[in-house]
Design a protein around this motif. Structure first.
Motif, PDB file in Angstrom:
ATOM      1  N   LEU A 119       0.932  -1.270   0.079  1.00  0.00           N
ATOM      2  CA  LEU A 119       0.294   0.195   0.083  1.00  0.00           C
ATOM      3  C   LEU A 119       0.773   1.235  -0.025  1.00  0.00           C
ATOM      4  N   ALA A 120       0.803   2.229  -0.998  1.00  0.00           N
ATOM      5  CA  ALA A 120       1.391   3.234  -1.203  1.00  0.00           C
ATOM      6  C   ALA A 120       0.664   4.412  -1.037  1.00  0.00           C
ATOM      7  N   GLY A 121       0.782   4.907   0.458  1.00  0.00           N
ATOM      8  CA  GLY A 121       0.051   6.115   0.738  1.00  0.00           C
ATOM      9  C   GLY A 121      -1.007   5.830   2.051  1.00  0.00           C
ATOM     10  N   ALA A 122      -0.702   6.289   3.182  1.00  0.00           N
ATOM     11  CA  ALA A 122      -1.216   6.159   4.406  1.00  0.00           C
ATOM     12  C   ALA A 122      -2.266   7.276   4.859  1.00  0.00           C
TER      13      ALA A 122
ATOM     14  N   PHE B  39      -3.369  -1.780  -8.434  1.00  0.00           N
ATOM     15  CA  PHE B  39      -4.454  -1.010  -8.271  1.00  0.00           C
ATOM     16  C   PHE B  39      -4.379   0.678  -7.886  1.00  0.00           C
ATOM     17  N   CYS B  40      -4.749   1.502  -8.664  1.00  0.00           N
ATOM     18  CA  CYS B  40      -4.500   2.666  -8.538  1.00  0.00           C
ATOM     19  C   CYS B  40      -5.521   3.743  -8.663  1.00  0.00           C
ATOM     20  N   GLU B  41      -5.900   4.591  -7.263  1.00  0.00           N
ATOM     21  CA  GLU B  41      -6.916   5.430  -7.145  1.00  0.00           C
ATOM     22  C   GLU B  41      -6.856   6.249  -8.701  1.00  0.00           C
ATOM     23  N   LYS B  42      -7.974   6.781  -8.950  1.00  0.00           N
ATOM     24  CA  LYS B  42      -7.925   7.727 -10.132  1.00  0.00           C
ATOM     25  C   LYS B  42      -7.440   9.267  -9.509  1.00  0.00           C
ATOM     26  N   PRO B  43      -6.593   9.972 -10.508  1.00  0.00           N
ATOM     27  CA  PRO B  43      -6.419   9.608 -11.868  1.00  0.00           C
ATOM     28  C   PRO B  43      -5.111   8.925 -11.801  1.00  0.00           C
ATOM     29  N   LEU B  44      -4.900   8.152 -12.746  1.00  0.00           N
ATOM     30  CA  LEU B  44      -3.503   7.660 -12.960  1.00  0.00           C
ATOM     31  C   LEU B  44      -2.279   8.455 -13.178  1.00  0.00           C
TER      32      LEU B  44
ATOM     33  N   VAL C 167       8.997   4.657   0.350  1.00  0.00           N
ATOM     34  CA  VAL C 167       8.189   4.185  -0.741  1.00  0.00           C
ATOM     35  C   VAL C 167       9.073   3.063  -1.722  1.00  0.00           C
ATOM     36  N   PRO C 168      10.535   3.577  -1.912  1.00  0.00           N
ATOM     37  CA  PRO C 168      11.473   2.568  -2.862  1.00  0.00           C
ATOM     38  C   PRO C 168      11.699   1.375  -2.098  1.00  0.00           C
ATOM     39  N   GLU C 169      11.485   1.272  -0.846  1.00  0.00           N
ATOM     40  CA  GLU C 169      11.726   0.150  -0.160  1.00  0.00           C
ATOM     41  C   GLU C 169      10.450  -0.932  -0.346  1.00  0.00           C
ATOM     42  N   LEU C 170       9.417  -0.201  -0.641  1.00  0.00           N
ATOM     43  CA  LEU C 170       8.118  -1.099  -0.926  1.00  0.00           C
ATOM     44  C   LEU C 170       8.524  -1.927  -1.907  1.00  0.00           C
ATOM     45  N   PHE C 171       8.959  -1.434  -2.912  1.00  0.00           N
ATOM     46  CA  PHE C 171       9.146  -2.059  -4.376  1.00  0.00           C
ATOM     47  C   PHE C 171      10.048  -3.135  -3.975  1.00  0.00           C
ATOM     48  N   GLY C 172      10.752  -3.322  -2.875  1.00  0.00           N
ATOM     49  CA  GLY C 172      11.737  -4.440  -2.934  1.00  0.00           C
ATOM     50  C   GLY C 172      11.093  -5.475  -1.878  1.00  0.00           C
ATOM     51  N   ALA C 173       9.827  -5.335  -1.633  1.00  0.00           N
ATOM     52  CA  ALA C 173       9.337  -6.179  -0.422  1.00  0.00           C
ATOM     53  C   ALA C 173       8.678  -7.569  -1.104  1.00  0.00           C
ATOM     54  N   GLY C 174       8.863  -7.906  -2.058  1.00  0.00           N
ATOM     55  CA  GLY C 174       8.422  -9.103  -2.554  1.00  0.00           C
ATOM     56  C   GLY C 174       6.922  -9.027  -2.700  1.00  0.00           C
ATOM     57  N   LEU C 175       6.400  -8.173  -3.428  1.00  0.00           N
ATOM     58  CA  LEU C 175       4.870  -7.890  -3.412  1.00  0.00           C
ATOM     59  C   LEU C 175       4.197  -8.726  -4.502  1.00  0.00           C
ATOM     60  N   ASP C 176       3.119  -8.966  -4.396  1.00  0.00           N
ATOM     61  CA  ASP C 176       2.373  -9.744  -5.321  1.00  0.00           C
ATOM     62  C   ASP C 176       1.432  -8.710  -6.043  1.00  0.00           C
ATOM     63  N   GLY C 177       1.048  -7.763  -5.410  1.00  0.00           N
ATOM     64  CA  GLY C 177       0.232  -6.520  -6.062  1.00  0.00           C
ATOM     65  C   GLY C 177       0.524  -5.446  -4.925  1.00  0.00           C
ATOM     66  N   ILE C 178      -0.007  -4.045  -5.648  1.00  0.00           N
ATOM     67  CA  ILE C 178       0.213  -2.932  -4.828  1.00  0.00           C
ATOM     68  C   ILE C 178      -0.899  -2.085  -5.109  1.00  0.00           C
ATOM     69  N   VAL C 179      -1.258  -1.348  -3.991  1.00  0.00           N
ATOM     70  CA  VAL C 179      -2.519  -0.290  -4.026  1.00  0.00           C
ATOM     71  C   VAL C 179      -1.927   0.968  -4.039  1.00  0.00           C
ATOM     72  N   ILE C 180      -2.283   1.917  -4.928  1.00  0.00           N
ATOM     73  CA  ILE C 180      -1.572   3.226  -4.959  1.00  0.00           C
ATOM     74  C   ILE C 180      -2.763   4.060  -4.413  1.00  0.00           C
ATOM     75  N   ALA C 181      -2.653   4.560  -3.226  1.00  0.00           N
ATOM     76  CA  ALA C 181      -3.270   5.765  -2.814  1.00  0.00           C
ATOM     77  C   ALA C 181      -2.741   6.883  -2.298  1.00  0.00           C
ATOM     78  N   ALA C 182      -1.574   7.233  -2.846  1.00  0.00           N
ATOM     79  CA  ALA C 182      -0.801   8.258  -2.565  1.00  0.00           C
ATOM     80  C   ALA C 182      -1.381   9.594  -3.353  1.00  0.00           C
ATOM     81  N   ALA C 183      -0.589  10.714  -2.803  1.00  0.00           N
ATOM     82  CA  ALA C 183      -1.004  12.002  -3.810  1.00  0.00           C
ATOM     83  C   ALA C 183      -0.964  11.804  -4.868  1.00  0.00           C
ATOM     84  N   THR C 184      -2.203  12.608  -5.791  1.00  0.00           N
ATOM     85  CA  THR C 184      -2.388  12.557  -7.114  1.00  0.00           C
ATOM     86  C   THR C 184      -1.179  12.681  -7.909  1.00  0.00           C
ATOM     87  N   ASP C 185      -0.233  13.577  -7.453  1.00  0.00           N
ATOM     88  CA  ASP C 185       1.040  13.878  -8.539  1.00  0.00           C
ATOM     89  C   ASP C 185       2.065  12.741  -8.475  1.00  0.00           C
TER      90      ASP C 185
END
Length: 343
Positions: free
Chosen positions: A5-8, A100-105, A65-83
């Motif tokens: 999950l990117a964005g808390a 999975f990404c919140e709109k907008p892409l 956030v960069p460390e997240l991509f090295g965590a052996g993920l099967d999927g990721i939910v993006i709920a960070a700031a739009t930019d």
């Protein structure tokens, strides 16, 4: 499976709680630009309230956030700031992680088109968070159209009424009322009717705080759409609906008429017959709670290979084209063909 999950923030915390309840999610790994916020959310989820069932999965916080991509993920939910969306989706595709990404892409059409191209080339699923597609009432409305129960449609009406405006600092980076808010109605009309839009004509007004006008935005807007089969679409949105949050879809056909989003909590008071709601919806997170849960359950099925992607980037791009057409119409005061937006 391991889900990142990117964005808390507000929507991220809501998604985290929903993911935590899904039995397939063995480990949830949370990251945020503010590492302390990610750790705080992970700690809160790892210690459920007294009396609440304890989900079996683990919760971790990544240091960055960069460390997240090295965590052996099967999927990721993006709920960070739009930019940050476009970069995070690109990183996910590079890492081969279902998204999975919140709109907008992305913040603009060019960035959205780049993601569409990259996702198509990679073959990795990118599910866009248009949660209204997963609302039970909207799904029933789509079935009513597809089954022929309504006959041929002559009018579709959709509304998005916020109870209070967003913070002033959000407005200049929001993309404006049509791109930020009305885009949900535009996507939903395409989804429910199964039709494309030929042209739009839109208008906006400023009756509230000056910060909307100062940002070149409006606090109320409306659009009329001509669908490719002759059905008329009407969309209305406002940032000032003190009665409560209201998101409804009405379909009028030659045989029958139906409405989604009308219940005992809809913030509308009849002038005769009954009183208004005693507990109106406060916001979109409450109104679409079930839809948010359903779209994440579906994303897990997509990650597991049990379901097709229900909202790929191409769908988000089409909705963005229509939002751009509405904004162009509002600014130029004319009918705008859907094909006029640069593609």
């Amino acid at each position: 499976m391991r889900i990142g999950l990117a964005g808390a923030g507000r929507i991220g915390a809501r998604h985290a709680a929903a993911l935590r309840r899904l039995p397939e999610v063995e480990t949830l790994v949370i990251a945020d630009a503010d590492a302390a916020r990610a750790h705080a959310l992970a700690a809160r989820l790892a210690a459920p309230a007294a009396g609440a069932p304890d989900p079996a999965g683990a919760v971790e916080a990544a240091g960055s956030v960069p460390e997240l991509f090295g965590a052996g993920l099967d999927g990721i939910v993006i709920a960070a700031a739009t930019d940050a969306h476009a970069d995070l989706v690109d990183r996910s595709l590079t890492a081969g992680i279902a998204v999975f990404c919140e709109k907008p892409l992305a913040a603009d059409l060019g960035g959205t088109f780049q993601i569409v191209t990259a996702a198509r080339a990679s073959g990795i699923p990118v599910q866009v968070g248009f949660q209204r597609r997963f609302d039970a009432g909207n799904a029933a409305a789509r079935e009513a159209v597809a089954s022929g129960r309504l006959g041929w449609l002559h009018t579709v009406r959709s509304c998005s009424f916020d109870p209070a405006p967003p913070p002033p600092e959000y407005v200049p980076v929001s993309g404006g009322l049509f791109r930020d808010c009305v885009i949900h109605d535009l996507d939903l009309i395409r989804f429910v009717t199964g039709r494309e839009v030929d042209w739009v004509v839109a208008a906006g007004a400023n009756r509230g705080e000056d910060f909307f006008r100062d940002a070149g935005d409006v606090d109320a807007g409306t659009a009329m759409l001509m669908l490719d089969d002759g059905t008329l679409g009407l969309v209305a949105a406002t940032r000032y609906n003190a009665a409560g949050y209201d998101a409804r879809l009405e379909l009028f056909g030659s045989k029958d008429s139906v409405v989604a989003g009308l219940d005992e909590r809809t913030p509308v008071t009849p002038l005769t017959g009954r009183e208004g709601p005693s507990d109106p919806y406060e916001g979109f997170l409450e109104r679409f709670a079930g839809a948010y849960d359903a779209e994440l359950r579906t994303f897990i099925d997509v990650v597991a290979g049990r379901a097709e992607n229900p909202c790929p980037p191409e769908e988000a791009l089409e909705a963005f084209y229509l939002a751009e057409a509405c904004e162009m119409s509002r600014r130029e005061g004319r009918i705008v063909g859907a094909g006029e937006v640069e593609r």
